[in-house]
Design a protein around this motif. Structure first.
Motif, PDB file in Angstrom:
ATOM      1  N   VAL A 230       8.240 -89.257  62.561  1.00 15.86           N
ATOM      2  CA  VAL A 230       9.611 -89.560  62.984  1.00 15.86           C
ATOM      3  C   VAL A 230      10.096 -90.831  62.284  1.00 15.86           C
ATOM      4  O   VAL A 230       9.323 -91.540  61.642  1.00 15.86           O
ATOM      5  CB  VAL A 230       9.707 -89.735  64.520  1.00 15.86           C
ATOM      6  CG1 VAL A 230       9.364 -88.434  65.217  1.00 15.86           C
ATOM      7  CG2 VAL A 230       8.781 -90.852  65.007  1.00 15.86           C
ATOM      8  N   ASP A 231      11.391 -91.138  62.429  1.00 11.60           N
ATOM      9  CA  ASP A 231      11.999 -92.308  61.800  1.00 11.60           C
ATOM     10  C   ASP A 231      11.393 -93.607  62.352  1.00 11.60           C
ATOM     11  O   ASP A 231      11.054 -93.675  63.541  1.00 11.60           O
ATOM     12  CB  ASP A 231      13.512 -92.286  62.075  1.00 11.60           C
ATOM     13  CG  ASP A 231      14.250 -93.366  61.318  1.00 11.60           C
ATOM     14  OD1 ASP A 231      14.399 -94.477  61.864  1.00 11.60           O
ATOM     15  OD2 ASP A 231      14.681 -93.102  60.175  1.00 11.60           O
ATOM     16  N   PRO A 232      11.255 -94.655  61.512  1.00  8.39           N
ATOM     17  CA  PRO A 232      10.685 -95.927  61.977  1.00  8.39           C
ATOM     18  C   PRO A 232      11.385 -96.515  63.198  1.00  8.39           C
ATOM     19  O   PRO A 232      10.734 -97.112  64.059  1.00  8.39           O
ATOM     20  CB  PRO A 232      10.856 -96.845  60.759  1.00  8.39           C
ATOM     21  CG  PRO A 232      10.851 -95.940  59.589  1.00  8.39           C
ATOM     22  CD  PRO A 232      11.511 -94.674  60.054  1.00  8.39           C
ATOM     23  N   LEU A 233      12.713 -96.334  63.292  1.00 11.56           N
ATOM     24  CA  LEU A 233      13.444 -96.887  64.438  1.00 11.56           C
ATOM     25  C   LEU A 233      13.006 -96.259  65.752  1.00 11.56           C
ATOM     26  O   LEU A 233      13.094 -96.888  66.810  1.00 11.56           O
ATOM     27  CB  LEU A 233      14.955 -96.704  64.248  1.00 11.56           C
ATOM     28  CG  LEU A 233      15.649 -97.702  63.313  1.00 11.56           C
ATOM     29  CD1 LEU A 233      17.114 -97.360  63.156  1.00 11.56           C
ATOM     30  CD2 LEU A 233      15.486 -99.128  63.813  1.00 11.56           C
ATOM     31  N   VAL A 234      12.520 -95.013  65.707  1.00 10.40           N
ATOM     32  CA  VAL A 234      12.026 -94.347  66.921  1.00 10.40           C
ATOM     33  C   VAL A 234      10.807 -95.099  67.457  1.00 10.40           C
ATOM     34  O   VAL A 234      10.636 -95.267  68.670  1.00 10.40           O
ATOM     35  CB  VAL A 234      11.683 -92.870  66.632  1.00 10.40           C
ATOM     36  CG1 VAL A 234      11.076 -92.203  67.864  1.00 10.40           C
ATOM     37  CG2 VAL A 234      12.936 -92.109  66.193  1.00 10.40           C
ATOM     38  N   GLY A 235       9.953 -95.570  66.550  1.00 11.29           N
ATOM     39  CA  GLY A 235       8.785 -96.361  66.948  1.00 11.29           C
ATOM     40  C   GLY A 235       9.169 -97.757  67.389  1.00 11.29           C
ATOM     41  O   GLY A 235       8.631 -98.285  68.375  1.00 11.29           O
ATOM     42  N   LEU A 236      10.112 -98.383  66.688  1.00 16.53           N
ATOM     43  CA  LEU A 236      10.539 -99.741  67.017  1.00 16.53           C
ATOM     44  C   LEU A 236      11.268 -99.791  68.358  1.00 16.53           C
ATOM     45  O   LEU A 236      11.063-100.711  69.161  1.00 16.53           O
ATOM     46  CB  LEU A 236      11.434-100.284  65.905  1.00 16.53           C
ATOM     47  CG  LEU A 236      10.727-100.578  64.575  1.00 16.53           C
ATOM     48  CD1 LEU A 236      11.742-100.794  63.463  1.00 16.53           C
ATOM     49  CD2 LEU A 236       9.818-101.795  64.707  1.00 16.53           C
ATOM     50  N   TYR A 237      12.122 -98.798  68.617  1.00 19.67           N
ATOM     51  CA  TYR A 237      12.817 -98.749  69.901  1.00 19.67           C
ATOM     52  C   TYR A 237      11.812 -98.560  71.050  1.00 19.67           C
ATOM     53  O   TYR A 237      11.967 -99.143  72.122  1.00 19.67           O
ATOM     54  CB  TYR A 237      13.841 -97.615  69.919  1.00 19.67           C
ATOM     55  CG  TYR A 237      15.104 -97.896  69.129  1.00 19.67           C
ATOM     56  CD1 TYR A 237      15.526 -99.204  68.897  1.00 19.67           C
ATOM     57  CD2 TYR A 237      15.877 -96.862  68.621  1.00 19.67           C
ATOM     58  CE1 TYR A 237      16.680 -99.467  68.174  1.00 19.67           C
ATOM     59  CE2 TYR A 237      17.044 -97.123  67.892  1.00 19.67           C
ATOM     60  CZ  TYR A 237      17.430 -98.424  67.670  1.00 19.67           C
ATOM     61  OH  TYR A 237      18.566 -98.690  66.960  1.00 19.67           O
TER      62      TYR A 237
ATOM     63  N   PHE B 223      16.395 -92.967  75.643  1.00 18.25           N
ATOM     64  CA  PHE B 223      17.045 -93.817  74.647  1.00 18.25           C
ATOM     65  C   PHE B 223      16.497 -93.633  73.229  1.00 18.25           C
ATOM     66  O   PHE B 223      16.691 -94.481  72.373  1.00 18.25           O
ATOM     67  CB  PHE B 223      16.924 -95.286  75.050  1.00 18.25           C
ATOM     68  CG  PHE B 223      17.914 -95.701  76.107  1.00 18.25           C
ATOM     69  CD1 PHE B 223      19.103 -96.322  75.759  1.00 18.25           C
ATOM     70  CD2 PHE B 223      17.653 -95.453  77.446  1.00 18.25           C
ATOM     71  CE1 PHE B 223      20.021 -96.699  76.734  1.00 18.25           C
ATOM     72  CE2 PHE B 223      18.562 -95.822  78.427  1.00 18.25           C
ATOM     73  CZ  PHE B 223      19.748 -96.447  78.077  1.00 18.25           C
ATOM     74  N   GLY B 224      15.810 -92.531  72.980  1.00 19.16           N
ATOM     75  CA  GLY B 224      15.404 -92.230  71.615  1.00 19.16           C
ATOM     76  C   GLY B 224      14.175 -92.963  71.117  1.00 19.16           C
ATOM     77  O   GLY B 224      14.084 -93.290  69.934  1.00 19.16           O
ATOM     78  N   GLY B 225      13.222 -93.222  72.003  1.00 20.25           N
ATOM     79  CA  GLY B 225      11.960 -93.836  71.600  1.00 20.25           C
ATOM     80  C   GLY B 225      10.826 -92.836  71.699  1.00 20.25           C
ATOM     81  O   GLY B 225      10.940 -91.813  72.382  1.00 20.25           O
ATOM     82  N   MET B 226       9.704 -93.128  71.030  1.00 21.80           N
ATOM     83  CA  MET B 226       8.588 -92.175  70.991  1.00 21.80           C
ATOM     84  C   MET B 226       7.564 -92.388  72.105  1.00 21.80           C
ATOM     85  O   MET B 226       6.514 -91.767  72.108  1.00 21.80           O
ATOM     86  CB  MET B 226       7.882 -92.251  69.632  1.00 21.80           C
ATOM     87  CG  MET B 226       7.265 -93.597  69.309  1.00 21.80           C
ATOM     88  SD  MET B 226       6.539 -93.660  67.646  1.00 21.80           S
ATOM     89  CE  MET B 226       4.963 -92.842  67.947  1.00 21.80           C
ATOM     90  N   GLY B 227       7.889 -93.272  73.060  1.00 19.94           N
ATOM     91  CA  GLY B 227       6.952 -93.517  74.141  1.00 19.94           C
ATOM     92  C   GLY B 227       5.843 -94.460  73.721  1.00 19.94           C
ATOM     93  O   GLY B 227       5.726 -94.828  72.550  1.00 19.94           O
ATOM     94  N   GLY B 228       5.028 -94.875  74.679  1.00 21.48           N
ATOM     95  CA  GLY B 228       3.958 -95.798  74.336  1.00 21.48           C
ATOM     96  C   GLY B 228       3.055 -96.096  75.514  1.00 21.48           C
ATOM     97  O   GLY B 228       3.169 -95.494  76.590  1.00 21.48           O
ATOM     98  N   CYS B 229       2.155 -97.036  75.293  1.00 22.77           N
ATOM     99  CA  CYS B 229       1.222 -97.480  76.328  1.00 22.77           C
ATOM    100  C   CYS B 229       0.735 -98.868  75.941  1.00 22.77           C
ATOM    101  O   CYS B 229       1.255 -99.483  75.010  1.00 22.77           O
ATOM    102  CB  CYS B 229       0.061 -96.494  76.477  1.00 22.77           C
ATOM    103  SG  CYS B 229      -0.978 -96.338  75.003  1.00 22.77           S
TER     104      CYS B 229
END
Length: 393
Positions: A39-46, A300-306
């Motif tokens: 996915v686009d880098p902004l998806v990871g940054l968001y 909000f268009g993010g890829m999730g995380g932990c």
């Protein structure tokens, strides 16, 4: 009273400086994990911003850093690929299936916290925890080796000659500064990781050295740059994807796997930070906070995380103990995206690799070598087995 005030001011200072360091180190990792997921880098940054901010405020472990992680990204690859195959290439449906899956993942994690399942992580035996920590240290080390490659003709190849020696030299300088700075009395209170990054970045910029930077890293991965806007709700998710049982059964297995991996990694990191700080976090509260963060980031268009073990250790080693450190890291990351992208893109990758190598040294339980002949054989087998499985999987 004066001593109490001085201690509070010192804690605030440490939290802010450590948070800035963490934010710098978050950028290439979030970008790299976005590339892994396709996915686009902004998806990871968001995701790093939203998950980091919400868990810092509401989580059960002050000082722990959360964001986009590789453990989740490798599962998302298949999800995004299968989702894209359900439509035309221009529709990019995989991305919208990802957002919906992250929302469901978060709801599952919230339920785990509500039903107080987080307490079971306390039952994990010490050899398993030690093996997990050693395995993660090796994983962090191996993940940084990819930074010693460059793109030639669309393929990644190892650096050679002058480029390789330059990279090794800058990494070594970063590590030397981080090792030596705390030993000098006059500079003992300075955040060694942040100072090392600024010094090495200054050398590269003013000497006009031709080395990989955050900006070149993003462009090599296919991204256009770090610059972005404030995250806004992705309402297209619910219009582009059919909201029916077929969609639910498609995303449910992915959501379940992501929720489990996210909670296991977060709660084991919570245990590790507990040990490092000799305090105790609230695992069930952390489950609810992680879940809530993922629901929000999915909208909000993010890829999730932990939780991120490497960034958490950078924070703890840098003196970050309170919620302010995680809040600072998240807000600074957003500021980088909105206003300082051109400056952050000039930071050399070598400086960030050096910081992560020092994290590896600080993470690995070197005491496990000393106790090998003093612990039961069964515990030793478990320790080695968990370390190996952590690296492999």
């Amino acid at each position: 009273m004066n001593a109490f005030v001085r201690k509070r001011v010192k804690n605030i200072q440490n939290d802010i400086l450590s948070g800035i360091t963490v934010a710098l180190a978050l950028v290439p990792e979030a970008v790299a994990f976005a590339f892994v997921a396709g996915v686009d880098p902004l998806v990871g940054l968001y995701a790093a911003f939203m998950v980091g901010l919400i868990t810092a405020i509401f989580g059960g472990r002050p000082g722990m850093i959360s964001g986009a992680t590789g453990a989740l990204a490798v599962v998302m690859v298949s999800l995004v690929s299968e989702g894209n195959a359900m439509g035309t290439p221009s529709e990019n449906l995989g991305l919208y299936y990802l957002f919906l899956t992250v929302i469901l993942m978060g709801l599952i994690q919230i339920l785990a916290g509500v039903f107080k399942l987080g307490k079971f992580v306390r039952l994990i035996p010490h050899p398993v925890m030690m093996g997990f920590v050693n395995g993660l240290a090796i994983v962090i080390f191996l993940s940084q080796l990819g930074m010693f490659k460059t793109t030639v003709g669309g393929e990644k190849v190892w650096l050679e000659g002058e480029s390789l020696f330059m990279m090794i030299g800058l990494v070594g300088l970063t590590m030397l500064i981080m090792w030596g700075l705390p030993k000098i009395k006059a500079t003992k209170k300075l955040p060694e990781a942040l100072v090392a990054i600024l010094v090495v970045a200054g050398i590269v910029i003013f000497s006009n050295l031709d080395v990989a930077t955050v900006g070149s890293f993003i462009r090599d991965g296919g991204g256009e740059g770090l610059k972005g806007g404030f995250p806004v709700p992705v309402l297209d998710t619910f219009s582009k994807i059919p909201m029916n049982l077929n969609t639910f059964w498609f995303i449910l297995p992915y959501a379940g796997i992501l929720a489990a991996i996210g909670l296991i990694e977060s709660l084991m990191t919570l245990n590790l930070v507990d040990d490092l700080t000799e305090t105790r976090g609230n695992s069930n509260r952390e489950c609810i906070a992680q879940g809530s963060a993922n629901v929000v980031t999915g909208f909000f268009g993010g890829m999730g995380g932990c939780a991120m073990i490497g960034q958490s250790i950078i924070n703890i080693k840098g003196g970050g103990r309170g919620r302010l450190s995680g809040i600072t890291a998240a807000i600074m990351l957003l500021i980088f995206i909105l206003f300082a992208s051109s400056y952050i893109e000039q930071v050399p990758i070598a400086a960030l690799v050096g910081v992560m190598f020092m994290v590896v040294i600080g993470t690995f339980a070197w005491s496990s070598f000393r106790i090998m002949n003093k612990i039961p054989v069964a515990d030793l087998i478990v320790l080695i087995l968990v370390s190996g499985l952590t690296v492999i999987f």
